[in-house]
Design an enzyme around this catalytic site. Structure first.
Site, PDB file in Angstrom:
ATOM      1  N   LYS A 232       0.830  -1.214   0.000  1.00 53.66           N
ATOM      2  CA  LYS A 232       0.000   0.000   0.000  1.00 53.66           C
ATOM      3  C   LYS A 232       0.858   1.255   0.000  1.00 53.66           C
ATOM      4  CE  LYS A 232      -4.348  -1.970   1.093  1.00 53.66           C
ATOM      5  NZ  LYS A 232      -5.318  -2.451   2.071  1.00 53.66           N
ATOM      6  N   ARG A 269      -2.786 -10.296   4.657  1.00 55.74           N
ATOM      7  CA  ARG A 269      -3.209 -10.385   3.249  1.00 55.74           C
ATOM      8  C   ARG A 269      -2.102  -9.780   2.392  1.00 55.74           C
ATOM      9  NH1 ARG A 269      -5.699  -7.075  -0.363  1.00 55.74           N
ATOM     10  NH2 ARG A 269      -7.219  -8.016  -1.765  1.00 55.74           N
TER      11      ARG A 269
HETATM   12  N1  PMM Z   1      -7.460  -3.964   0.457  1.00 54.40           N
HETATM   13  C1  PMM Z   1      -7.729  -4.130  -0.843  1.00 54.40           C
HETATM   14  C2  PMM Z   1      -8.635  -5.110  -1.292  1.00 54.40           C
HETATM   15  N2  PMM Z   1      -9.232  -5.922  -0.403  1.00 54.40           N
HETATM   16  N3  PMM Z   1      -9.578  -6.610   1.817  1.00 54.40           N
HETATM   17  C3  PMM Z   1      -9.349  -6.445   3.110  1.00 54.40           C
HETATM   18  N4  PMM Z   1      -9.965  -7.249   4.012  1.00 54.40           N
HETATM   19  N5  PMM Z   1      -8.503  -5.495   3.602  1.00 54.40           N
HETATM   20  C4  PMM Z   1      -7.870  -4.634   2.761  1.00 54.40           C
HETATM   21  O1  PMM Z   1      -7.136  -3.747   3.238  1.00 54.40           O
HETATM   22  C5  PMM Z   1      -8.084  -4.766   1.361  1.00 54.40           C
HETATM   23  C6  PMM Z   1      -8.974  -5.787   0.921  1.00 54.40           C
HETATM   24  C7  PMM Z   1      -7.077  -3.226  -1.835  1.00 54.40           C
HETATM   25  O2  PMM Z   1      -5.771  -3.621  -2.048  1.00 54.40           O
HETATM   26  P1  PMM Z   1      -5.327  -4.465  -3.360  1.00 54.40           P
HETATM   27  O3  PMM Z   1      -5.941  -3.732  -4.544  1.00 54.40           O
HETATM   28  O4  PMM Z   1      -3.863  -4.332  -3.309  1.00 54.40           O
HETATM   29  O5  PMM Z   1      -5.840  -5.842  -3.255  1.00 54.40           O
END
Ligand code: PMM
Length: 291
Positions: A232, A269
């Site tokens: 991020k 994640r």
């Molecule tokens: N961030 C993204 C997508 N899904 N789900 C959860 N639970 N927490 C998050 O911080 C989150 C998520 C966006 O990030 P990405 O586009 O890098 O997947």
């Protein structure tokens, strides 16, 4: 020798147990974004093949479950219709489940969640915590699926306007706790819920570090916590040069994974599980040698 359907049923039961919110031990959730800027160059079939191949790599590199998403939630992202999201996500979910891979589905749409769980997904990861789609609570309640409830203050097109806090940690904590209380009143069981402070969502740079530094305040809610810092923007310039590509943030991501695991996080994640798995292995060896 057990027959194939029995072995498959056993494997699925193992997968369900391993991904269940109530189990201890930090899970590595590998990110699989099946969105136009990731896998769609060669049409749907090729996109599915490429996505499945990437999911296998995630598992080979240490992911315990794969988080499949068909709608981008990047700042400024526009919504996609649920049918489009489902075309992207469902064939991938089905294939991964058939290979015994634990799948969570990253969606704000109840219909996508419902179809994915019917296809074998064991966790619904909803960045809106069920607020974006009023039918989500019914799906989560009736299926009994694991449910990641992220802190959310509105869709991506307006998330930075909502990043106003007097004390970010306490306000985010209060809002997450309130949302979980609402879900419980609506019939979701506490054992289904994982909370996530939502790094990068309606939070500006330094606020994300405050949230991480305040980890214990979220843990003290008494529910499993997911930490999703991977690549991020707030990591820019920390552990890698400012302005470097997002993939250069994987070492910083792994450091956060270790700090989160040490504090008892339910899961992390991440885009690239390998560095996170490596630091968790080091931590395991350290702990195993304790006398
Ligand atoms: N961030 C993204 C997508 N899904 N789900 C959860 N639970 N927490 C998050 O911080 C989150 C998520 C966006 O990030 P990405 O586009 O890098 O997947």
């Amino acid at each position: 020798m057990t027959d194939l359907p029995t072995r498959r049923a056993r494997r699925l039961a193992e997968v369900r147990r391993a991904a269940h919110p109530a189990q201890s031990g930090t899970r590595v959730m590998g990110i699989l974004n099946v969105t136009p800027d990731s896998f769609s160059d060669g049409g749907l079939h090729l996109a599915v093949d490429a996505a499945v191949a990437h999911a296998r790599d995630l598992v080979a590199n240490g992911a315990d479950l794969v988080d499949v998403g068909g709608e981008s939630t990047r700042p400024g992202a526009e919504r996609v219709p649920p049918t489009v999201e489902q075309e992207r996500v469902l064939p991938v979910v089905r294939q991964l489940v058939s290979e015994g891979i634990a799948v969570s589905v990253d969606t704000m749409n109840a219909s996508t969640a419902e179809l994915s769980v019917a296809a074998g997904a064991v966790v619904v990861n909803d960045v809106s915590g069920g607020l974006a789609d009023p039918d989500m609570v019914r799906v989560v309640r009736d299926t009994g699926t694991g449910f990641v409830v992220m802190h959310w203050r509105g869709h991506s097109d307006r998330m930075y306007r909502n990043a106003e806090y007097t004390h970010a940690v306490e306000e985010v904590r209060r809002e997450v706790e309130f949302r979980v209380a609402e879900l419980i009143v609506l019939g979701v069981r506490e054992e289904q819920v994982v909370i996530d402070p939502g790094l990068g969502f309606a939070k500006r740079g330094a606020q994300n570090w405050e949230i991480l530094a305040g980890y214990e305040r979220f843990a003290s809610i008494g529910l499993p916590v997911l930490v999703a810092a991977s690549r991020k923007r707030f990591l820019d310039g920390v552990g890698s040069p400012a302005g470097a590509p997002p993939a250069d943030r994987d070492l910083a991501t792994a450091a956060i994974s270790l700090l989160a695991a040490e504090r008892g996080a339910w899961g992390v994640r991440v885009h690239d599980p390998a560095p996170t798995r490596a630091v968790l292995d080091v931590w395991d060896a350290w702990r195993a040698a304790r006398t």
